[in-house]
Design an enzyme around this catalytic site. Structure first.
Site, PDB file in Angstrom:
ATOM      1  N   HIS A  44      -6.929 -25.668   2.082  1.00  0.00           N
ATOM      2  CA  HIS A  44      -6.930 -26.993   2.705  1.00  0.00           C
ATOM      3  C   HIS A  44      -5.780 -27.843   2.185  1.00  0.00           C
ATOM      4  O   HIS A  44      -5.472 -27.842   1.005  1.00  0.00           O
ATOM      5  CB  HIS A  44      -8.268 -27.681   2.415  1.00  0.00           C
ATOM      6  CG  HIS A  44      -8.393 -29.024   3.031  1.00  0.00           C
ATOM      7  ND1 HIS A  44      -8.406 -29.219   4.394  1.00  0.00           N
ATOM      8  CD2 HIS A  44      -8.503 -30.242   2.475  1.00  0.00           C
ATOM      9  CE1 HIS A  44      -8.523 -30.510   4.639  1.00  0.00           C
ATOM     10  NE2 HIS A  44      -8.586 -31.153   3.496  1.00  0.00           N
ATOM     11  N   GLU A  55      -5.072 -24.565   6.512  1.00  0.00           N
ATOM     12  CA  GLU A  55      -5.051 -25.831   7.250  1.00  0.00           C
ATOM     13  C   GLU A  55      -3.853 -26.626   6.773  1.00  0.00           C
ATOM     14  O   GLU A  55      -3.675 -26.856   5.585  1.00  0.00           O
ATOM     15  CB  GLU A  55      -6.344 -26.615   6.994  1.00  0.00           C
ATOM     16  CG  GLU A  55      -6.434 -27.932   7.728  1.00  0.00           C
ATOM     17  CD  GLU A  55      -5.733 -29.087   7.018  1.00  0.00           C
ATOM     18  OE1 GLU A  55      -5.204 -29.965   7.726  1.00  0.00           O
ATOM     19  OE2 GLU A  55      -5.707 -29.106   5.782  1.00  0.00           O
ATOM     20  N   ASP A  64      -0.799 -29.730   8.500  1.00  0.00           N
ATOM     21  CA  ASP A  64      -0.370 -30.565   9.620  1.00  0.00           C
ATOM     22  C   ASP A  64       1.131 -30.403   9.776  1.00  0.00           C
ATOM     23  O   ASP A  64       1.871 -30.565   8.802  1.00  0.00           O
ATOM     24  CB  ASP A  64      -0.698 -32.036   9.358  1.00  0.00           C
ATOM     25  CG  ASP A  64      -2.189 -32.253   9.157  1.00  0.00           C
ATOM     26  OD1 ASP A  64      -2.961 -31.655   9.921  1.00  0.00           O
ATOM     27  OD2 ASP A  64      -2.565 -32.989   8.243  1.00  0.00           O
ATOM     28  N   ASP A  93       0.295 -36.484   5.632  1.00  0.00           N
ATOM     29  CA  ASP A  93      -1.104 -36.738   5.312  1.00  0.00           C
ATOM     30  C   ASP A  93      -1.393 -38.213   5.580  1.00  0.00           C
ATOM     31  O   ASP A  93      -0.942 -39.087   4.844  1.00  0.00           O
ATOM     32  CB  ASP A  93      -1.370 -36.388   3.849  1.00  0.00           C
ATOM     33  CG  ASP A  93      -2.827 -36.568   3.460  1.00  0.00           C
ATOM     34  OD1 ASP A  93      -3.591 -37.153   4.255  1.00  0.00           O
ATOM     35  OD2 ASP A  93      -3.186 -36.129   2.365  1.00  0.00           O
TER      36      ASP A  93
END
Length: 71
Positions: free
Chosen positions: A12, A32, A34, A48
């Site tokens: 994560h 995971e 982005d 984030d």
């Protein structure tokens, strides 16, 4: 019939290629993160929203990400 579902061990908030390797070596079977892409499908940033931290992933292409997915 086998109704079992897979167990996902997720890395994560992974924010670098080194962290991808680290989590995979620790047993993660999913990651995971982005990412954003420019018009040429180049990876731009990892961001984030909770902390406001932003990381540049300059020069990493879809090819590199796909190869990382199939290590």
């Amino acid at each position: 019939a086998d109704n079992r579902r897979p167990i996902w061990v997720m890395g994560h908030m992974v924010n670098s290629l080194a962290q991808i390797d680290e989590f995979v070596n620790l047993g993660a079977n999913s990651i995971e993160t982005d990412v954003s892409f420019d018009r040429n499908c180049q990876v731009l940033v990892v961001f984030d929203l909770k902390t406001g931290h932003r990381w540049q992933f300059g020069g990493i292409t879809n090819k590199v990400l796909n190869e990382a997915a199939y290590k």
